[in-house]
Design an enzyme around this catalytic site. Structure first.
Site, PDB file in Angstrom:
ATOM      1  N   PRO A 163       0.821  -1.224   0.000  1.00  0.00           N
ATOM      2  CA  PRO A 163       0.000   0.000   0.000  1.00  0.00           C
ATOM      3  C   PRO A 163       0.853   1.271   0.000  1.00  0.00           C
ATOM      4  O   PRO A 163       1.783   1.388   0.779  1.00  0.00           O
ATOM      5  CB  PRO A 163      -0.807  -0.106   1.290  1.00  0.00           C
ATOM      6  CG  PRO A 163      -0.648  -1.518   1.753  1.00  0.00           C
ATOM      7  CD  PRO A 163       0.652  -2.005   1.208  1.00  0.00           C
ATOM      8  N   GLU A 164       0.546   2.171  -0.901  1.00  0.00           N
ATOM      9  CA  GLU A 164       1.212   3.473  -0.983  1.00  0.00           C
ATOM     10  C   GLU A 164       0.159   4.556  -0.726  1.00  0.00           C
ATOM     11  O   GLU A 164      -0.937   4.250  -0.254  1.00  0.00           O
ATOM     12  CB  GLU A 164       1.868   3.642  -2.366  1.00  0.00           C
ATOM     13  CG  GLU A 164       2.861   2.522  -2.698  1.00  0.00           C
ATOM     14  CD  GLU A 164       3.525   2.699  -4.062  1.00  0.00           C
ATOM     15  OE1 GLU A 164       3.616   3.845  -4.544  1.00  0.00           O
ATOM     16  OE2 GLU A 164       3.948   1.689  -4.640  1.00  0.00           O
TER      17      GLU A 164
ATOM     18  N   HIS B  97      -6.836 -13.576   8.706  1.00  0.00           N
ATOM     19  CA  HIS B  97      -5.651 -13.276   9.511  1.00  0.00           C
ATOM     20  C   HIS B  97      -5.839 -12.003  10.342  1.00  0.00           C
ATOM     21  O   HIS B  97      -5.100 -11.030  10.160  1.00  0.00           O
ATOM     22  CB  HIS B  97      -4.410 -13.132   8.626  1.00  0.00           C
ATOM     23  CG  HIS B  97      -3.998 -14.388   7.944  1.00  0.00           C
ATOM     24  ND1 HIS B  97      -4.698 -14.932   6.881  1.00  0.00           N
ATOM     25  CD2 HIS B  97      -2.958 -15.224   8.184  1.00  0.00           C
ATOM     26  CE1 HIS B  97      -4.093 -16.043   6.496  1.00  0.00           C
ATOM     27  NE2 HIS B  97      -3.043 -16.241   7.265  1.00  0.00           N
TER      28      HIS B  97
ATOM     29  N   ARG C 174       1.129 -11.217   6.049  1.00  0.00           N
ATOM     30  CA  ARG C 174       2.585 -11.343   6.157  1.00  0.00           C
ATOM     31  C   ARG C 174       3.150 -10.684   7.405  1.00  0.00           C
ATOM     32  O   ARG C 174       4.322 -10.883   7.728  1.00  0.00           O
ATOM     33  CB  ARG C 174       3.239 -10.788   4.885  1.00  0.00           C
ATOM     34  CG  ARG C 174       2.760 -11.580   3.668  1.00  0.00           C
ATOM     35  CD  ARG C 174       3.287 -11.027   2.382  1.00  0.00           C
ATOM     36  NE  ARG C 174       4.732 -11.207   2.254  1.00  0.00           N
ATOM     37  CZ  ARG C 174       5.438 -10.777   1.221  1.00  0.00           C
ATOM     38  NH1 ARG C 174       4.851 -10.122   0.248  1.00  0.00           N
ATOM     39  NH2 ARG C 174       6.744 -10.982   1.167  1.00  0.00           N
TER      40      ARG C 174
END
Ligand SMILES: [Zn+2]
Length: 277
Positions: free
Chosen positions: A2-3, A98, A117
């Site tokens: 994500p940016e 998650h 992650r």
């Protein structure tokens, strides 16, 4: 990863459901995601009210009021695969696979930090700590503070490759590898060009193309390559609009030359060898 456009899209999707709501419960399922100790996060957030949801660079900032003018700020860095999801009370979709932290709000809805992650980080900061952090980041590229003059001056001080310059959050906040590559293509600049050797006219174009590509991606609700989702769990639609990123081996939209992938600074760069020389 994500940016700025992805963070902005999430922020826009969280404002309505969050602002004004109180936190009635906090469950920490993955304390390794937290900078703040889990007990402290629970104590300080339970009963607090969200007053504002905003973005700084690639980060989300959730302002909280705990009463008696005690303010705190939850800074969420989404890392590689973080999602901040809002699930209404009557939500019928399957629960996230998650979850790392789950907040129950006073209307029964849920706010969930989800991260496959687990490179993301959540940090509950005091106002003083927030100000210090804020000062460590460069200007917002879509703000008026990010002038072409300042941009040119700052480029001229650096011998780093211009792509590396763009990724440095102290130089400009919120740009990552996807939009750096896209902006460099639009400006006709090879990503390895030393920042201070970018010709002035190209650098002006880069200032413009950086802003236009970020705005375009926000309109498309960001780029989903794999993990990124909006606050409502939707994919962004900008991936199909990318001009060079991930398009190695495919023809350039401008000149039909094959897009190349090179690696420097430990990251892939994508370019058209003809348009960006
Ligand atoms: Zn080309």
């Amino acid at each position: 990863v994500p940016e700025l456009p992805e963070a902005e899209t999430i922020v826009r999707g969280l404002r309505t459901p969050l602002v004004g709501r109180r936190v009635s419960d906090v469950e920490v399922l993955r304390s390794d995601l937290l900078v703040t100790p889990a007990d402290e996060l629970r104590d300080r957030m339970t009963g607090a009210r969200f007053t504002r949801v905003r973005r700084r660079g690639k980060n989300l900032v959730l302002d909280l009021d705990s009463g008696e003018s005690i303010e705190s700020h939850l800074v969420v860095n989404l890392g590689m695969s973080g999602r901040l999801l809002h699930r209404p009370l009557d939500d019928q979709t399957p629960p996230p696979t998650h979850p790392g932290v789950r907040w129950t709000l006073d209307d029964g809805s849920l706010l969930i930090y989800h991260d496959v992650r687990r490179f993301g980080r959540l940090d509950l900061k005091s106002p003083a700590a927030l100000r210090k952090w804020h000062r460590g980041l460069g200007p917002e590229p879509l703000s008026r503070a990010f002038t072409c003059e300042r941009f040119l001056e700052s480029l001229a001080t650096s011998t780093s490759p211009v792509r590396t310059w763009l990724l440095d959050q102290r130089r400009v906040a919120g740009v990552g590898n996807i939009y750096a590559n896209e902006a460099l293509f639009l400006a006709g600049i090879h990503p390895e060009t030393p920042a201070r050797q970018v010709p002035r006219e190209r650098a002006r174009q880069l200032h413009r193309s950086l802003r236009s590509v970020l705005r375009e991606a926000i309109r498309n609700r960001g780029t989903t390559l794999r993990d990124y989702r909006t606050a409502q769990g939707w994919e962004g639609s900008h991936a199909g609009r990318l001009r060079v990123y991930g398009r190695n081996g495919l023809p350039c939209f401008r000149c039909n030359t094959m897009i190349e992938r090179i690696v420097f600074g430990g990251r892939s760069a994508f370019l058209c060898p003809r348009c960006q020389s």
